[in-house]
Enzyme design. Sequence first.
Site, PDB file in Angstrom:
ATOM      1  N   ARG A  46       0.870  -1.191   0.000  1.00 30.75           N
ATOM      2  CA  ARG A  46       0.000   0.000   0.000  1.00 30.75           C
ATOM      3  C   ARG A  46       0.900   1.231   0.000  1.00 30.75           C
ATOM      4  NH1 ARG A  46      -2.420   3.341   3.903  1.00 30.75           N
ATOM      5  NH2 ARG A  46      -4.549   3.996   3.426  1.00 30.75           N
ATOM      6  N   SER A 117     -12.938  -2.906   0.747  1.00 32.63           N
ATOM      7  CA  SER A 117     -13.236  -2.294   2.052  1.00 32.63           C
ATOM      8  C   SER A 117     -14.716  -1.991   2.158  1.00 32.63           C
ATOM      9  CB  SER A 117     -12.476  -0.973   2.209  1.00 32.63           C
ATOM     10  OG  SER A 117     -11.094  -1.192   2.155  1.00 32.63           O
ATOM     11  N   LYS A 146      -4.199   6.116   8.338  1.00 33.43           N
ATOM     12  CA  LYS A 146      -4.994   6.428   7.141  1.00 33.43           C
ATOM     13  C   LYS A 146      -5.476   7.856   7.242  1.00 33.43           C
ATOM     14  CE  LYS A 146      -9.169   4.748   4.760  1.00 33.43           C
ATOM     15  NZ  LYS A 146      -8.789   4.752   3.351  1.00 33.43           N
TER      16      LYS A 146
HETATM   17  N1  TZP Z   1      -8.144   1.276   6.396  1.00 34.95           N
HETATM   18  C1  TZP Z   1      -8.906   1.473   7.470  1.00 34.95           C
HETATM   19  S1  TZP Z   1      -7.978   1.828   8.834  1.00 34.95           S
HETATM   20  C2  TZP Z   1      -6.524   1.685   7.955  1.00 34.95           C
HETATM   21  C3  TZP Z   1      -6.811   1.389   6.633  1.00 34.95           C
HETATM   22  C4  TZP Z   1      -5.827   1.209   5.569  1.00 34.95           C
HETATM   23  C5  TZP Z   1      -5.187   1.910   8.562  1.00 34.95           C
HETATM   24  C6  TZP Z   1      -4.776   0.808   9.491  1.00 34.95           C
HETATM   25  O1  TZP Z   1      -3.519   1.076  10.046  1.00 34.95           O
HETATM   26  P1  TZP Z   1      -3.155   0.763  11.581  1.00 34.95           P
HETATM   27  O2  TZP Z   1      -1.800   1.392  11.772  1.00 34.95           O
HETATM   28  O3  TZP Z   1      -3.081  -0.724  11.688  1.00 34.95           O
HETATM   29  O4  TZP Z   1      -4.203   1.397  12.431  1.00 34.95           O
END
Ligand code: TZP
Length: 222
Positions: A46, A117, A146
């Site tokens: 990503r 998602s 995010k």
């Molecule tokens: N989609 C929803 S939350 C997120 C994504 C890509 C980020 C998750 O990252 P982390 O550091 O595990 O909270």
Amino acid sequence: MTRIASDTMREQLKVYFIMGSVNCAKPPAEVLAEAIAGGITLFQFREKGSGALVGEQKYELAKQLQHICREHGIPFIVNDDVELALALDADGVHIGQEDEDARIVRAKIGDKILGVSAHNLEEARAAMDAGADYIGVGPIYPTKSKEDAKKAQGPEIIRLLRRHGIAIPLVAIGGVTADNAGEVIAAGADGVSVISAIASASSPETAARQLVRAVQSSKKGA
Ligand code: TZP
Ligand code: MG
């Protein structure tokens, strides 16, 4: 090739590590190799957010990380970039609600893994109907990884989806750590998906191992 069996998908979702260069405190290849040594079951590239690589540099990093995954039998999923996934012959693609329509992506990628998602029942049903192999649900807990994350919904959203008949493989994302992984599995997720819990850890290997343990012991207790 045929579509992935849902039991295999559930196994692969157990500890799903996601990252790009901006998430890593040390070289991404090192972080990934350590995470694999710690027992991750699936990887998503990503490359996103401020400072993310583009063009040739993004392609080269993807190739390097895919190679590491292949050496260890870990499926390699690409976030958003369907063309990159096809160019690399990646194992799959993950898309969000703002990306290309899931049906169109399914048509483009054939039997490769498709993750979508979803944030609510309607989106989860639509993803299933469009041919998703799994859905990613979150953020479950607050996250800093995010930029445009929606409000955290807690493990209750997983329970709600399961209660309403969403039976396909489901992975929980957003603020998941070894301390709270058990409760999202208990709520009905097949696995946990993390960025910072592994990518920001001083030992990604230890962090991955702790997540694997937390997921496994919660499944055993089920
Ligand atoms: N989609 C929803 S939350 C997120 C994504 C890509 C980020 C998750 O990252 P982390 O550091 O595990 O909270
Ligand atoms: Mg996306």
